[in-house]
Design a protein around this motif. Structure first.
Motif, PDB file in Angstrom:
ATOM      1  N   PRO A 129      -8.049   9.232  19.139  1.00  0.00           N
ATOM      2  CA  PRO A 129      -9.228   8.365  19.195  1.00  0.00           C
ATOM      3  C   PRO A 129      -9.031   7.146  18.310  1.00  0.00           C
ATOM      4  N   LEU A 130      -9.766   6.093  18.595  1.00  0.00           N
ATOM      5  CA  LEU A 130      -9.574   4.817  17.898  1.00  0.00           C
ATOM      6  C   LEU A 130      -9.742   4.929  16.383  1.00  0.00           C
ATOM      7  N   ASN A 131     -10.765   5.683  15.926  1.00  0.00           N
ATOM      8  CA  ASN A 131     -10.981   5.753  14.476  1.00  0.00           C
ATOM      9  C   ASN A 131      -9.815   6.426  13.767  1.00  0.00           C
ATOM     10  N   GLN A 132      -9.156   7.364  14.441  1.00  0.00           N
ATOM     11  CA  GLN A 132      -8.003   8.023  13.844  1.00  0.00           C
ATOM     12  C   GLN A 132      -6.773   7.111  13.856  1.00  0.00           C
ATOM     13  N   ARG A 133      -6.634   6.297  14.904  1.00  0.00           N
ATOM     14  CA  ARG A 133      -5.542   5.319  14.940  1.00  0.00           C
ATOM     15  C   ARG A 133      -5.707   4.299  13.825  1.00  0.00           C
ATOM     16  N   VAL A 134      -6.963   3.898  13.575  1.00  0.00           N
ATOM     17  CA  VAL A 134      -7.248   2.958  12.496  1.00  0.00           C
ATOM     18  C   VAL A 134      -6.863   3.574  11.159  1.00  0.00           C
ATOM     19  N   PHE A 135      -7.234   4.836  10.944  1.00  0.00           N
ATOM     20  CA  PHE A 135      -6.880   5.490   9.685  1.00  0.00           C
ATOM     21  C   PHE A 135      -5.369   5.575   9.517  1.00  0.00           C
ATOM     22  N   LEU A 136      -4.673   5.953  10.569  1.00  0.00           N
ATOM     23  CA  LEU A 136      -3.223   6.074  10.489  1.00  0.00           C
ATOM     24  C   LEU A 136      -2.563   4.733  10.173  1.00  0.00           C
ATOM     25  N   ALA A 137      -3.089   3.652  10.736  1.00  0.00           N
ATOM     26  CA  ALA A 137      -2.554   2.319  10.452  1.00  0.00           C
ATOM     27  C   ALA A 137      -2.763   1.970   8.979  1.00  0.00           C
ATOM     28  N   GLN A 138      -3.948   2.325   8.443  1.00  0.00           N
ATOM     29  CA  GLN A 138      -4.211   2.080   7.026  1.00  0.00           C
ATOM     30  C   GLN A 138      -3.331   2.971   6.155  1.00  0.00           C
ATOM     31  N   PHE A 139      -3.154   4.212   6.570  1.00  0.00           N
ATOM     32  CA  PHE A 139      -2.283   5.159   5.867  1.00  0.00           C
ATOM     33  C   PHE A 139      -0.885   4.556   5.733  1.00  0.00           C
ATOM     34  N   ASP A 140      -0.370   4.068   6.840  1.00  0.00           N
ATOM     35  CA  ASP A 140       0.965   3.477   6.857  1.00  0.00           C
ATOM     36  C   ASP A 140       1.033   2.240   5.975  1.00  0.00           C
ATOM     37  N   ALA A 141      -0.004   1.399   6.040  1.00  0.00           N
ATOM     38  CA  ALA A 141      -0.037   0.176   5.230  1.00  0.00           C
ATOM     39  C   ALA A 141      -0.053   0.511   3.738  1.00  0.00           C
ATOM     40  N   ILE A 142      -0.842   1.509   3.349  1.00  0.00           N
ATOM     41  CA  ILE A 142      -0.920   1.908   1.938  1.00  0.00           C
ATOM     42  C   ILE A 142       0.426   2.441   1.460  1.00  0.00           C
ATOM     43  N   MET A 143       1.090   3.238   2.268  1.00  0.00           N
ATOM     44  CA  MET A 143       2.412   3.762   1.897  1.00  0.00           C
ATOM     45  C   MET A 143       3.403   2.627   1.676  1.00  0.00           C
ATOM     46  N   LYS A 144       3.368   1.625   2.550  1.00  0.00           N
ATOM     47  CA  LYS A 144       4.289   0.494   2.431  1.00  0.00           C
ATOM     48  C   LYS A 144       3.970  -0.357   1.201  1.00  0.00           C
ATOM     49  N   LEU A 145       2.675  -0.569   0.929  1.00  0.00           N
ATOM     50  CA  LEU A 145       2.275  -1.340  -0.244  1.00  0.00           C
ATOM     51  C   LEU A 145       2.724  -0.644  -1.523  1.00  0.00           C
ATOM     52  N   ALA A 146       2.576   0.673  -1.558  1.00  0.00           N
ATOM     53  CA  ALA A 146       2.991   1.435  -2.733  1.00  0.00           C
ATOM     54  C   ALA A 146       4.499   1.363  -2.932  1.00  0.00           C
ATOM     55  N   ALA A 147       5.235   1.329  -1.822  1.00  0.00           N
ATOM     56  CA  ALA A 147       6.699   1.255  -1.903  1.00  0.00           C
ATOM     57  C   ALA A 147       7.170  -0.093  -2.443  1.00  0.00           C
ATOM     58  N   GLU A 148       6.295  -1.096  -2.336  1.00  0.00           N
ATOM     59  CA  GLU A 148       6.662  -2.434  -2.811  1.00  0.00           C
ATOM     60  C   GLU A 148       6.546  -2.575  -4.322  1.00  0.00           C
ATOM     61  N   GLY A 149       5.843  -1.630  -4.983  1.00  0.00           N
ATOM     62  CA  GLY A 149       5.753  -1.688  -6.443  1.00  0.00           C
ATOM     63  C   GLY A 149       4.352  -1.462  -6.961  1.00  0.00           C
ATOM     64  N   PRO A 150       4.158  -1.596  -8.277  1.00  0.00           N
ATOM     65  CA  PRO A 150       2.851  -1.366  -8.903  1.00  0.00           C
ATOM     66  C   PRO A 150       1.767  -2.235  -8.273  1.00  0.00           C
ATOM     67  N   CYS A 151       0.574  -1.659  -8.106  1.00  0.00           N
ATOM     68  CA  CYS A 151      -0.549  -2.379  -7.536  1.00  0.00           C
ATOM     69  C   CYS A 151      -1.824  -1.588  -7.798  1.00  0.00           C
TER      70      CYS A 151
END
Length: 204
Positions: A81-103
């Protein structure tokens, strides 16, 4: 400073303002609604979709799933469902941001998303209802009754969102390293307290 800081917050406790101050003082990136932009860019979904589903668990989603998200980002998510796809996209974005360094990352189940990382400090901000009402009246320029209504509605949305997508209860102390009541703290003092805690954990 190598720690990522996640901030969960009750509505009206000053989460965004305090988080931004922490990031500015430490000279590291700050992400709140900026996560929505990043997720939209990388997922191909339009930004308006992320705004509509921001920290909200839809009734359909709640009926269709429970007990936390354990689905990986990728092709399988297209069937969700769309709301779960949105969460997964945010999940992925947060993981990538964390991999970039302190924030500093505010909300959006970031503590759950990054729960297995060692270099993360999970903070939760809360305040009395009266202090939150006063803050919302001042910031949003609304009446006392409207402020109380916004607090009730927003906290319910955040609680449902977190409890649906994450394994645990929103605001439960065992999910966090630091719980800070902001009633009698200026945003500056609250930010300084968080920074002092992080430095202590890092042994500085």
């Amino acid at each position: 400073m190598h720690t990522i800081i996640t901030i969960g917050r009750e509505y009206g406790s000053g989460g965004r303002e305090i988080g931004k101050l922490v990031a500015d003082k430490l000279n590291i990136p700050f992400y709140d609604k900026e996560i929505l932009t990043r997720a939209a860019e990388e997922s191909g979904l339009c930004p308006e979709v992320f705004e509509q589903h921001d920290e909200k668990a839809s009734v359909g989603g709640l009926l269709g799933m429970g007990g936390g998200m354990h689905v990986g980002v990728g092709g399988a998510s297209l069937q969700l469902p769309l709301n779960q796809r949105v969460f997964l996209a945010q999940f992925d974005a947060i993981m990538k941001l964390a991999a970039e360094g302190p924030c500093v990352i505010v909300g959006r189940c970031a503590d759950y998303v990054l729960r297995e990382r060692d270099n993360v400090a999970h903070v939760f901000l809360y305040a009395s209802e009266e202090k939150r009402i006063q803050r919302i009246m001042r910031v949003e320029q609304v009446s006392r009754e409207k402020a109380r209504e916004l607090i009730k509605k927003t906290d319910k949305q955040r609680r449902n969102y977190y409890n649906f997508f994450a394994d645990g209860n929103w605001g439960m102390r065992s999910n966090y390293d630091l719980m800070l009541r902001t009633d009698d703290l200026t945003p500056e003092l609250a930010a300084s307290a968080i920074i002092a805690f992080v430095h202590m954990r890092e042994g500085e």
